[in-house]
Design a protein around this motif. Sequence first.
Motif, PDB file in Angstrom:
ATOM      1  N   TRP A  93      68.479  37.935  25.785  1.00  5.31           N
ATOM      2  CA  TRP A  93      66.779  38.355  24.737  1.00  5.31           C
ATOM      3  C   TRP A  93      67.131  36.696  24.106  1.00  5.31           C
ATOM      4  O   TRP A  93      66.419  35.932  23.858  1.00  5.31           O
ATOM      5  N   LEU A 104      64.132  45.196  25.190  1.00  7.89           N
ATOM      6  CA  LEU A 104      64.857  44.939  24.671  1.00  7.89           C
ATOM      7  C   LEU A 104      65.666  46.073  24.111  1.00  7.89           C
ATOM      8  O   LEU A 104      64.936  47.092  23.667  1.00  7.89           O
ATOM      9  N   GLY A 112      66.987  39.913  19.502  1.00 10.24           N
ATOM     10  CA  GLY A 112      67.005  40.012  20.270  1.00 10.24           C
ATOM     11  C   GLY A 112      68.950  40.203  18.826  1.00 10.24           C
ATOM     12  O   GLY A 112      69.032  40.629  19.093  1.00 10.24           O
ATOM     13  N   ALA A 132      69.795  42.722  25.234  1.00  5.84           N
ATOM     14  CA  ALA A 132      69.801  41.661  24.124  1.00  5.84           C
ATOM     15  C   ALA A 132      70.557  40.125  23.914  1.00  5.84           C
ATOM     16  O   ALA A 132      69.816  39.654  23.026  1.00  5.84           O
TER      17      ALA A 132
END
Length: 193
Positions: A32, A24, A88, A29
């Motif tokens: 994610w 990540l 995220g 992000a």
Amino acid sequence: MRTLLVALPGLVLAGIGLTHPHHLDASTAQWWQNMHIILAVVFPLLAAAQWVLLNDSPKYVRYPARAAAFGYAVFYGALDALAGIGGGAMTLANGGRSPADEPLFEIGNQLGHVGAWCFLAASVAIAAWALLKHRLKAIPGAAFLLFGSFLFLDSHIYWPKGVLACACIAIGMAATSYASASGKAEIDGSTRT
């Protein structure tokens, strides 16, 4: 139809796992976060599949195994919400990882670990009952389900181990459902003659 439905969550998870970022950061992000929003719907369906596979088991197997399946849905869902969606979102907001998001991942991973063990416990109950009831016919399903559930303990759905875990879970659930359905058909056929 039941065989397909119990296999579907594992297959979907394996497919999504092929796209799961290994790390990540600012570049991953957005996916994610969005991926874990999708997974928040799919992960509990594994528990629903376990619930269905326990339908014909006796109460002393069904009740504790369904409690374990519920534990999986709750605790693994917490991992998904905290480390997946929350992690995220924080990474997006901060333009990358920061020390402030570490507690999300720490508690999320602890809860997810509990959930994964609950999933394994329910899978053991499903496999044991299937083996007792259907004997040789249940061996392939039990083997795949237990192997996949064991891999799932520490692999999430990351490629390659997590994708393999979810695929094995799907195959194991489908094979267990099929053995149960064919065993029931044989019993129904023998009572008619």
